[in-house]
Design an enzyme around this catalytic site. Structure first.
Site, PDB file in Angstrom:
ATOM      1  N   PRO A  73       9.468   9.780  45.502  1.00 22.66           N
ATOM      2  CA  PRO A  73       8.088   9.696  44.975  1.00 22.66           C
ATOM      3  C   PRO A  73       7.044  10.711  45.430  1.00 22.66           C
ATOM      4  CG  PRO A  73       8.798   7.369  45.302  1.00 22.66           C
ATOM      5  CD  PRO A  73       9.842   8.398  45.591  1.00 22.66           C
ATOM      6  N   CYS A  74       6.355  11.400  44.451  1.00 19.60           N
ATOM      7  CA  CYS A  74       5.720  12.634  45.054  1.00 19.60           C
ATOM      8  C   CYS A  74       4.405  12.737  44.688  1.00 19.60           C
ATOM      9  CB  CYS A  74       6.109  13.796  44.190  1.00 19.60           C
ATOM     10  SG  CYS A  74       6.360  13.591  42.439  1.00 19.60           S
ATOM     11  N   GLN A  75       3.619  11.627  43.973  1.00 24.31           N
ATOM     12  CA  GLN A  75       2.221  11.470  43.996  1.00 24.31           C
ATOM     13  C   GLN A  75       1.360  11.949  45.117  1.00 24.31           C
ATOM     14  OE1 GLN A  75       4.205   9.322  43.022  1.00 24.31           O
ATOM     15  NE2 GLN A  75       3.926   8.609  41.124  1.00 24.31           N
ATOM     16  N   SER A  76       1.759  11.434  46.260  1.00 21.82           N
ATOM     17  CA  SER A  76       1.002  11.875  47.414  1.00 21.82           C
ATOM     18  C   SER A  76       0.695  13.243  47.723  1.00 21.82           C
ATOM     19  CB  SER A  76       1.466  11.235  48.687  1.00 21.82           C
ATOM     20  OG  SER A  76       2.072   9.942  48.617  1.00 21.82           O
ATOM     21  N   ASN A 113      10.516  17.409  44.878  1.00 23.45           N
ATOM     22  CA  ASN A 113       8.945  16.957  45.255  1.00 23.45           C
ATOM     23  C   ASN A 113       8.072  17.908  44.544  1.00 23.45           C
ATOM     24  OD1 ASN A 113       6.503  15.651  46.564  1.00 23.45           O
ATOM     25  ND2 ASN A 113       8.268  14.773  47.697  1.00 23.45           N
TER      26      ASN A 113
END
Length: 329
Positions: A73-76, A113
Site C-alpha cells: 500500500p502506497c498512499q503514505s 509503489n
C-alpha cells in the site's frame, strides 16, 4: 517454471501479468475481503490467503522461492496524500515486507509503489528503508519509475518498481525497454461489455456537456468556473483535473480509486458520466472476463489500485530472463 509469492496482491493485476509472462504463483495474499474474493473468483487453483502478511507462516519457502512480489500500500508516499511516509502505519508495511524478504531469501524480490517514495523527504526515506533492513547488503537493488503508457497500456500511470537480486549472483536487473507502439482510448473504448457505473449529478452533467474532449473547467464561462471551483478559483495552480473530460485520441490519466473526485475527474470522452467498471478494467488491461467482487465503490478501488497487466507482463518477461541468467551462473 519459476515460482513466486505475491503479498498485498489486491485485485491481482501484478500477478496476472507475471502469470502471463510464464511465472508460477504458489500463494497470493491480501487482507481485504473483496480483493481476496476477486482473486478466488479468477484464480481457481491458486492458494489464496486473506490475512495480514505479518500473520503468514512462510517458513517452508525459505531459500526455495524464485520471486517474492508485493504491491505494498502506497498512499503514505502519494503526492495526493499527506506524505507521512514511514511514520504512517501504511508506510511501515514496506519494512514488514522487506523483513519477510530477509527471512525467506528469495532469489529476487519486487516492490511496486508510487513514484513519490523515490523523492520523499529529499530521497532519504527510501535510503532509510533499505538501510533499516540491511537489505542492500544482501541484494543488488535497482529501481526505476516506469510509465505504463510505454508498455501498451492506454494510461499515463507512473509507478516506482524496486527489484532486488541476491548479491551472490552479482547481477543487476535490466528494466524492460519501452514499447514503441502506443495505445490510446480510441483503441480500447469500443464494444465494451455492459457493467456497473457511477453517475454524476445533474449539475455536473450540464457542465460536462459544455466541455470538449481533452478539456476541463477552463472551457466554461468565468461565472461557471467561479461557481464550481468556489474558493479554489483564486488558489493558484493548474487544477487541470477538475471537470476533466478524457480524449479518445490520448491515453487516460492515471486511474484512481474513486470515479468522481472533484479534484481528479475522469469523465468519459463521449458521454457525461465516469468510466464504467469494465471500461476502467480495460484501461488497466484486465481481460473482459476478469470478475471483480464487492460493491461498486470497492470494485473501482480495486481496479484503481492495480498494476496494469501489460506493464506487469513486460516486467515479468525481464524477471524470467534474469532468473534464467541466475540458473546459468
Amino acid at each position: 517454471m519459476y515460482n513466486f509469492i505475491e503479498l498485498c496482491s489486491g485485485a491481482g493485476g501484478l500477478s496476472l501479468g507475471l502469470i502471463k509472462a510464464g511465472l508460477n504463483p504458489i500463494l497470493l495474499n491480501d487482507n481485504n475481503k473483496d480483493a481476496c474474493n476477486t482473486l478466488k473468483l479468477n484464480h481457481k487453483n491458486i492458494n489464496i490467503i486473506c490475512d495480514d502478511m505479518n500473520n503468514l507462516d512462510l517458513d517452508k519457502y525459505k531459500n526455495k522461492l524464485d520471486l517474492l512480489a508485493g504491491g505494498v500500500p502506497c498512499q503514505s508516499f502519494s503526492y495526493a496524500g499527506k506524505k507521512k511516509g514511514i511514520d504512517d502505519k501504511r508506510g511501515e508495511l514496506i519494512i514488514s515486507f522487506l523483513n519477510i524478504v530477509v527471512k525467506l531469501k528469495p532469489k529476487m524480490f519486487l516492490i511496486e509503489n508510487v513514484k513519490g517514495l523515490l523523492t520523499h523527504n529529499n530521497k532519504k526515506t527510501l535510503e532509510n528503508i533499505l538501510n533499516t533492513c540491511n537489505i542492500n547488503t544482501i541484494y543488488n537493488i535497482n529501481y526505476k519509475v516506469l510509465n505504463a503508457y510505454n508498455y501498451k497500456v492506454p494510461q499515463k500511470r507512473e509507478r516506482l518498481f524496486i527489484i532486488g537480486i541476491l548479491s551472490e549472483y552479482n547481477i543487476n536487473f535490466k528494466f524492460p525497454k519501452e514499447i514503441e507502439e502506443k495505445i490510446n482510448l480510441k483503441d480500447i473504448l469500443y464494444n465494451v461489455p455492459e457493467s456497473l457505473c457511477a453517475n454524476y449529478n445533474q449539475k455536473k452533467i450540464i457542465l460536462f456537456k459544455k466541455i470538449p474532449q481533452g478539456g476541463n473547467w477552463k472551457n466554461l464561462s468565468i461565472q461557471e468556473q467561479k461557481e464550481y471551483l468556489g474558493k479554489s478559483f483564486d488558489s493558484g495552480g493548474g487544477k487541470t483535473g477538475i471537470l476533466k473530460r478524457l480524449s479518445m485520441n490520448e491515453p487516460c490519466l492515471t486511474l484512481l480509486c474513486s470515479s468522481s473526485q472533484k479534484q481528479t475527474e475522469r469523465c468519459h470522452p463521449l458521454y457525461e458520466r465516469p468510466l464504467s467498471i469494465r471500461e476502467s478494467a480495460r484501461i488497466q488491461t484486465f481481460p473482459d472476463n476478469y470478475i471483480f467482487s464487492g460493491c461498486l465503490t470497492s470494485q473501482y478501488k480495486q481496479i484503481g489500485n492495480a498494476v496494469p497487466i501489460n506493464l506487469a507482463y513486460y516486467l515479468g518477461e525481464q524477471i524470467k530472463d534474469t532468473l534464467n541468467t541466475i540458473n546459468n551462473v
